[in-house]
Write a protein that holds these residues in place. Structure first.
Motif: not given
Length: 207
Positions: A25-28, A30-38
Protein backbone atom coordinates in the motif's frame (compact mmCIF):
# COMPACT_ATOMS: atom_id res chain seq x y z
CA UNK A 1 16.68 4.40 -9.09
CA UNK A 2 14.84 1.09 -8.67
CA UNK A 3 14.27 0.07 -5.08
CA UNK A 4 15.29 -3.36 -3.78
CA UNK A 5 13.73 -4.79 -0.64
CA UNK A 6 14.97 -8.08 0.79
CA UNK A 7 12.31 -9.57 3.00
CA UNK A 8 12.74 -12.40 5.49
CA UNK A 9 9.37 -14.01 6.15
CA UNK A 10 7.49 -17.25 6.69
CA UNK A 11 4.28 -18.19 4.88
CA UNK A 12 2.56 -19.18 8.15
CA UNK A 13 3.40 -15.87 9.85
CA UNK A 14 0.26 -13.70 9.95
CA UNK A 15 2.29 -10.56 10.60
CA UNK A 16 4.28 -11.29 7.44
CA UNK A 17 1.05 -11.33 5.40
CA UNK A 18 -0.03 -8.08 7.02
CA UNK A 19 3.43 -6.58 6.54
CA UNK A 20 3.31 -7.45 2.85
CA UNK A 21 -0.04 -5.73 2.40
CA UNK A 22 1.09 -2.62 4.31
CA UNK A 23 4.31 -2.31 2.33
CA UNK A 24 2.47 -2.72 -0.96
CA UNK A 25 0.00 0.00 0.00
CA UNK A 26 2.87 2.36 0.79
CA UNK A 27 4.61 1.57 -2.49
CA UNK A 28 1.34 2.21 -4.36
CA UNK A 29 0.94 5.58 -2.64
CA UNK A 30 4.46 6.56 -3.69
CA UNK A 31 4.13 5.17 -7.21
CA UNK A 32 7.01 2.76 -6.54
CA UNK A 33 5.23 -0.58 -6.81
CA UNK A 34 6.30 -1.42 -10.36
CA UNK A 35 9.90 -0.24 -9.93
CA UNK A 36 10.52 -2.07 -6.64
CA UNK A 37 12.13 -5.50 -6.62
CA UNK A 38 11.22 -7.63 -3.62
CA UNK A 39 13.54 -10.50 -2.75
CA UNK A 40 11.73 -13.12 -0.66
CA UNK A 41 14.04 -14.80 1.84
CA UNK A 42 13.23 -17.85 3.99
CA UNK A 43 12.77 -17.78 7.74
CA UNK A 44 11.12 -20.88 9.18
CA UNK A 45 9.28 -20.15 12.40
CA UNK A 46 9.39 -23.88 13.17
CA UNK A 47 12.54 -25.28 11.53
CA UNK A 48 12.26 -28.56 13.46
CA UNK A 49 8.62 -29.15 12.51
CA UNK A 50 8.07 -32.69 11.13
CA UNK A 51 7.74 -32.71 7.31
CA UNK A 52 4.04 -33.54 7.58
CA UNK A 53 3.39 -30.84 10.16
CA UNK A 54 1.12 -31.36 13.15
CA UNK A 55 -2.40 -30.59 14.29
CA UNK A 56 -2.74 -26.84 14.73
CA UNK A 57 -4.86 -27.12 17.88
CA UNK A 58 -2.16 -29.20 19.58
CA UNK A 59 0.65 -26.93 18.37
CA UNK A 60 -1.10 -23.75 19.49
CA UNK A 61 -2.15 -25.21 22.84
CA UNK A 62 1.45 -26.20 23.57
CA UNK A 63 2.79 -22.83 22.51
CA UNK A 64 0.21 -20.45 23.98
CA UNK A 65 -2.44 -22.46 25.79
CA UNK A 66 -5.87 -23.01 24.23
CA UNK A 67 -7.54 -19.92 25.72
CA UNK A 68 -4.69 -17.57 24.86
CA UNK A 69 -4.50 -19.04 21.36
CA UNK A 70 -8.18 -18.25 20.76
CA UNK A 71 -7.67 -14.69 21.98
CA UNK A 72 -4.68 -14.18 19.69
CA UNK A 73 -6.61 -15.52 16.70
CA UNK A 74 -9.50 -13.15 17.41
CA UNK A 75 -7.16 -10.18 17.71
CA UNK A 76 -5.33 -11.07 14.51
CA UNK A 77 -8.61 -11.57 12.65
CA UNK A 78 -9.62 -8.00 13.55
CA UNK A 79 -6.26 -6.58 12.45
CA UNK A 80 -6.55 -8.58 9.22
CA UNK A 81 -9.98 -7.13 8.45
CA UNK A 82 -8.46 -3.66 8.62
CA UNK A 83 -5.93 -4.72 5.97
CA UNK A 84 -8.42 -6.50 3.71
CA UNK A 85 -7.33 -9.98 4.85
CA UNK A 86 -9.99 -12.52 5.82
CA UNK A 87 -8.12 -14.75 8.26
CA UNK A 88 -9.88 -18.11 8.42
CA UNK A 89 -8.32 -19.54 11.57
CA UNK A 90 -11.35 -21.77 12.12
CA UNK A 91 -10.55 -23.62 8.88
CA UNK A 92 -6.92 -24.33 9.75
CA UNK A 93 -6.43 -27.88 10.94
CA UNK A 94 -2.65 -28.23 10.60
CA UNK A 95 0.48 -26.22 11.28
CA UNK A 96 2.75 -27.26 8.41
CA UNK A 97 6.47 -27.45 7.93
CA UNK A 98 7.25 -24.59 5.54
CA UNK A 99 10.56 -25.96 4.23
CA UNK A 100 9.08 -27.11 0.91
CA UNK A 101 7.13 -23.85 0.54
CA UNK A 102 10.39 -21.91 0.81
CA UNK A 103 11.99 -24.23 -1.74
CA UNK A 104 9.10 -23.46 -4.08
CA UNK A 105 9.56 -19.72 -3.52
CA UNK A 106 13.29 -20.04 -4.26
CA UNK A 107 12.53 -21.83 -7.53
CA UNK A 108 9.85 -19.27 -8.40
CA UNK A 109 12.38 -16.47 -7.89
CA UNK A 110 14.58 -18.04 -10.55
CA UNK A 111 11.65 -17.71 -12.98
CA UNK A 112 10.52 -14.23 -11.90
CA UNK A 113 7.37 -15.57 -10.18
CA UNK A 114 8.27 -15.33 -6.49
CA UNK A 115 5.80 -12.61 -5.58
CA UNK A 116 2.68 -14.31 -7.01
CA UNK A 117 3.74 -17.60 -5.42
CA UNK A 118 4.22 -15.95 -2.01
CA UNK A 119 0.89 -14.17 -2.29
CA UNK A 120 -0.86 -17.42 -3.24
CA UNK A 121 0.76 -19.26 -0.33
CA UNK A 122 -0.40 -16.61 2.14
CA UNK A 123 -3.94 -16.67 0.77
CA UNK A 124 -4.07 -20.46 0.66
CA UNK A 125 -3.02 -20.85 4.27
CA UNK A 126 -4.66 -17.89 5.95
CA UNK A 127 -7.83 -17.32 3.92
CA UNK A 128 -8.55 -20.85 2.66
CA UNK A 129 -7.15 -22.92 5.53
CA UNK A 130 -5.12 -25.16 3.21
CA UNK A 131 -2.07 -27.17 4.23
CA UNK A 132 0.83 -25.38 2.51
CA UNK A 133 3.19 -28.15 3.55
CA UNK A 134 1.35 -30.66 1.39
CA UNK A 135 3.06 -31.58 -1.89
CA UNK A 136 -0.15 -31.53 -3.97
CA UNK A 137 -1.25 -28.17 -2.56
CA UNK A 138 2.16 -26.67 -3.30
CA UNK A 139 2.14 -28.09 -6.82
CA UNK A 140 -1.29 -26.56 -7.48
CA UNK A 141 -0.18 -23.19 -6.12
CA UNK A 142 3.02 -23.16 -8.14
CA UNK A 143 1.34 -24.08 -11.42
CA UNK A 144 -1.50 -21.58 -10.86
CA UNK A 145 1.13 -18.88 -10.26
CA UNK A 146 2.67 -19.50 -13.67
CA UNK A 147 5.34 -22.13 -13.09
CA UNK A 148 5.57 -25.24 -15.23
CA UNK A 149 4.57 -28.45 -13.47
CA UNK A 150 7.96 -30.08 -13.96
CA UNK A 151 9.66 -27.01 -12.47
CA UNK A 152 7.42 -27.23 -9.41
CA UNK A 153 7.90 -30.98 -8.99
CA UNK A 154 11.66 -30.61 -9.24
CA UNK A 155 11.71 -27.70 -6.78
CA UNK A 156 9.84 -29.60 -4.09
CA UNK A 157 12.44 -32.35 -4.01
CA UNK A 158 15.54 -30.43 -5.07
CA UNK A 159 18.42 -30.96 -2.63
CA UNK A 160 20.27 -27.87 -3.88
CA UNK A 161 17.24 -25.66 -3.23
CA UNK A 162 16.90 -27.16 0.24
CA UNK A 163 20.54 -26.39 0.93
CA UNK A 164 20.02 -22.84 -0.38
CA UNK A 165 17.08 -22.31 1.96
CA UNK A 166 19.07 -23.62 4.91
CA UNK A 167 22.08 -21.45 3.99
CA UNK A 168 20.00 -18.27 3.82
CA UNK A 169 18.41 -19.11 7.16
CA UNK A 170 21.90 -19.49 8.67
CA UNK A 171 22.73 -16.05 7.26
CA UNK A 172 19.63 -14.66 8.96
CA UNK A 173 20.82 -16.10 12.26
CA UNK A 174 24.29 -14.61 11.74
CA UNK A 175 22.62 -11.24 11.07
CA UNK A 176 20.70 -11.71 14.33
CA UNK A 177 17.33 -11.64 12.61
CA UNK A 178 15.20 -12.86 15.50
CA UNK A 179 11.70 -12.40 14.09
CA UNK A 180 9.77 -11.73 10.93
CA UNK A 181 8.84 -9.86 8.86
CA UNK A 182 12.29 -8.31 8.56
CA UNK A 183 12.97 -5.93 5.69
CA UNK A 184 16.34 -4.81 4.30
CA UNK A 185 16.07 -1.79 2.00
CA UNK A 186 18.69 -1.44 -0.74
CA UNK A 187 21.00 -3.51 1.50
CA UNK A 188 21.60 -0.37 3.55
CA UNK A 189 19.01 -0.17 6.31
CA UNK A 190 16.55 -2.49 7.98
CA UNK A 191 12.99 -2.39 9.24
CA UNK A 192 11.67 -4.99 11.67
CA UNK A 193 7.98 -5.81 12.00
CA UNK A 194 4.78 -5.09 10.07
CA UNK A 195 4.98 -1.31 10.17
CA UNK A 196 1.89 0.73 9.19
CA UNK A 197 1.78 1.95 5.60
CA UNK A 198 2.01 5.57 6.79
CA UNK A 199 5.34 4.87 8.50
CA UNK A 200 6.62 3.16 5.38
CA UNK A 201 5.66 6.17 3.26
CA UNK A 202 7.50 8.54 5.61
CA UNK A 203 10.58 6.29 5.81
CA UNK A 204 10.82 5.75 2.06
CA UNK A 205 10.40 9.46 1.36
CA UNK A 206 13.23 10.21 3.76
CA UNK A 207 15.43 7.55 2.21
Amino acid sequence: MPLTISLFSDVICPWCFIGKRRLERALDQLGLRESTAIEWLPFELNPTMPPDGMERAIYRARKFGAERSAQLDAQMAEIGRQEGIDFAFERMTRTPSTRRAHMLIAAAAQHGRADPVVDALFRAYFEEGRDVGDFDVLREIGVAAGLKRDVVDDALGNEQLQQLVEAVERQAAEMQVAGVPFFIIDRKWAVSGAQPAEQWVAALKTA
